[in-house]
Design an enzyme around this catalytic site. Structure first.
Site, PDB file in Angstrom:
ATOM      1  N   LYS A 153      33.708  29.785  16.075  1.00  0.00           N
ATOM      2  CA  LYS A 153      33.044  29.442  17.195  1.00  0.00           C
ATOM      3  C   LYS A 153      33.411  28.098  17.771  1.00  0.00           C
ATOM      4  CE  LYS A 153      28.899  27.664  15.010  1.00  0.00           C
ATOM      5  NZ  LYS A 153      28.253  26.638  15.790  1.00  0.00           N
TER       6      LYS A 153
ATOM      7  N   ARG B 119      36.060  25.899  23.073  1.00  0.00           N
ATOM      8  CA  ARG B 119      37.137  25.354  23.660  1.00  0.00           C
ATOM      9  C   ARG B 119      38.024  26.231  24.436  1.00  0.00           C
ATOM     10  NH1 ARG B 119      35.701  22.520  19.433  1.00  0.00           N
ATOM     11  NH2 ARG B 119      35.838  20.336  18.954  1.00  0.00           N
TER      12      ARG B 119
ATOM     13  N   SER C 103      34.142  12.245  15.252  1.00  0.00           N
ATOM     14  CA  SER C 103      33.566  13.350  15.653  1.00  0.00           C
ATOM     15  C   SER C 103      34.567  14.075  16.727  1.00  0.00           C
ATOM     16  CB  SER C 103      32.269  13.042  16.515  1.00  0.00           C
ATOM     17  OG  SER C 103      31.903  14.072  17.408  1.00  0.00           O
TER      18      SER C 103
ATOM     19  N   GLN D  46      33.769  16.788  18.264  1.00  0.00           N
ATOM     20  CA  GLN D  46      33.194  17.107  19.794  1.00  0.00           C
ATOM     21  C   GLN D  46      33.192  15.796  20.519  1.00  0.00           C
ATOM     22  OE1 GLN D  46      28.980  17.922  18.797  1.00  0.00           O
ATOM     23  NE2 GLN D  46      29.407  19.781  17.387  1.00  0.00           N
TER      24      GLN D  46
ATOM     25  N   ASP E 154      30.552  20.738   8.072  1.00  0.00           N
ATOM     26  CA  ASP E 154      29.717  22.088   8.394  1.00  0.00           C
ATOM     27  C   ASP E 154      29.504  22.874   6.953  1.00  0.00           C
ATOM     28  OD1 ASP E 154      29.286  21.748  11.093  1.00  0.00           O
ATOM     29  OD2 ASP E 154      30.989  22.826  11.701  1.00  0.00           O
TER      30      ASP E 154
ATOM     31  N   LYS F 239      22.362  16.968  12.590  1.00  0.00           N
ATOM     32  CA  LYS F 239      22.907  18.228  12.849  1.00  0.00           C
ATOM     33  C   LYS F 239      21.745  19.181  13.392  1.00  0.00           C
ATOM     34  CE  LYS F 239      26.694  18.599  12.034  1.00  0.00           C
ATOM     35  NZ  LYS F 239      27.815  18.245  13.192  1.00  0.00           N
TER      36      LYS F 239
END
Length: 456
Positions: free
Chosen positions: A21, A26, A191, A193, A338, A365
């Site tokens: 995912k 992306r 990060s 993200q 994760d 999270k």
């Protein structure tokens, strides 16, 4: 859905995992903002990825019909505006999606708030895309996402020239696109993200955009852009990028290594061999295998192809004779953030104490995972505690009990995996949360031989 997990089963065979995912987010964004058509095979049906598709549908013209239908998880073909969506399956249950992009200039103002659901990746990456769009857009999410910090991405985008307003540092996030200029950005908290948001904004910025990372994070955005011939250069600790409009592309989404981590852990606790096919083998995503090696789990992996810069292949798991305690240092956390829930449940089955140091990032999270892990292990008859920013797990195994996923997909899977080797059956409540990242997780481990049944 609540289930009872009965220990003692042997897990073995071959399997696949849903598409990655992190990559799917992306690639969907790159397809929707490409100049020309793209075809993506193996998109996972996970809720987070559908949130990205839903938001992109509201921001595009030609690409809207297939994105919208995929976001609704419909099963059936649709055509419109030069784009198609169909239910063509890949081995891991994903689908094929074709979209016709109009480039970044083709983005349109949304008519309503963009609902990111529970997906922080959706919100942060789209903030980067929207930073240069000539209109206002508001990004919002569910109550869990609304508690997550967004200034870490809003800050650098403001520095690039965008106008962004957060709500006391959290969602909703209002983005007013402006002409952008490149910056040199050195994040204080590693990060992927935030890095990706800055790079996506940098594609529309004048001058050079530089991200200097304090620690390595996953590099899916850089790999995809390099494969699309963007003017990007990567080096240890940094990325340089200049303005670029990419073309459309065809690619198959690799299986999610983070999802594979749960199956590897399940096989290890069952003392079983397992083969996982079609998994993404990006080195920035495989540090959890290094940690598992230190815990006594033996795996081998080999790539057999590349998809848009991403190596793809098979992970083989050998039978494990026992879990060894581990000490995870702060520098490792960004690379396994994760996988910490499942690594922690593995550590509960070691003979002595395990430590996850400086793990405070787990508190922001989908849930406060630092606390959720300690509570979950305790509820299942183990011993674990928060000590400031550190997580300490005493080991000694799990006695069995009842624990709740509390809406967190990774906790749902980690608790089920840990329960596979408990001394007595365990009840795990709310396992449907796993659908956020691993639709069909329960059926997958059932198919491998696990003893799981609905709670009475």
């Amino acid at each position: 859905m609540d289930v009872v997990v009965t220990p003692g089963a042997a897990l073995r065979g071959e399997t696949t995992v849903p598409g990655d995912k992190s990559i799917a987010h992306r690639w969907l964004i790159l397809a929707a903002t490409a100049s020309g058509g793209s075809r993506l095979v193996g998109l996972p049906r996970s809720l987070d990825v559908r949130s990205t598709a839903r938001c992109l549908a509201a921001l595009t013209g030609k690409a809207r019909p297939p994105l919208d239908l995929f976001a609704q998880n419909a099963v059936g073909p649709v055509e419109g505006g030069g784009s198609t969506w169909n239910a063509e399956q890949d081995l891991s249950g994903g689908i094929a999606l074709e979209v016709e992009g109009d480039g970044r200039e083709g983005l349109v103002a949304p008519t309503e708030v963009l609902d990111c659901g529970n997906s922080g990746t959706t919100m942060r990456l789209l903030a980067g895309v929207l930073a240069a769009a000539p209109f206002e857009a508001v990004l919002a999410g569910d109550p869990s996402l609304s508690r997550r910090p967004m200034e870490r991405v809003a800050g650098p985008l403001r520095e690039m020239g965008a106008s962004i307003r957060t709500t006391d540092g959290r969602p909703p996030v209002a983005v007013y696109g402006r002409e952008l200029h490149g910056i040199r950005f050195s994040p204080t908290v590693p990060s992927a993200q935030v890095k990706s948001a800055v790079l996506l904004a940098g594609l529309a910025a004048d001058g050079e955009t530089i991200v200097a990372e304090p620690a390595q994070t996953r590099d899916h955005t850089e790999r995809a852009l390099a494969a699309l011939d963007a003017p990007i250069a990567t080096y240890e600790g940094g990325v340089h990028l200049r303005r670029f409009q990419h073309r459309g592309f065809d690619a198959s989404v690799p299986g999610d290594p983070s999802a594979a981590a749960f199956l590897i852990a399940a096989a290890a606790l069952a003392g079983s061999a397992l083969s996982i096919k079609g998994v993404g083998l990006n080195p920035s995503r495989l540090h959890f295998l290094d940690v598992m090696t230190r815990m006594g789990i033996r795996t081998v992996h080999a790539a057999d192809r590349t998809e848009l810069g991403e190596p793809v292949g098979t992970i083989e798991v050998a039978p494990c004779s026992g879990i060894v305690a581990v000490r995870v240092v702060p520098e490792e956390l960004p690379l396994i953030i994760d996988e910490v829930p499942v690594l922690a449940l593995l550590a509960a089955h070691a003979a002595s104490d395990s430590w996850f140091l400086e793990a405070a990032e787990l508190r922001v999270k989908e849930s406060d995972r630092l606390r959720a892990i300690a509570v979950g292990i305790t509820d299942l008859g183990g011993v674990a505690a928060e000590e400031g920013p550190d997580l300490v797990i005493a080991g000694g195994g799990l006695g069995g009990g009842r624990a709740s996923a509390a809406g967190d997909h990774r906790m749902a899977m980690a608790l089920m995996v840990g329960a596979l080797a408990a001394r007595t059956p365990s009840r795990i409540d709310g396992v449907e949360a796993a659908d956020v990242s691993f639709p069909g997780f329960v059926s997958t481990i059932l198919g491998l031989g696990a003893h799981v049944e609905p709670a009475g």
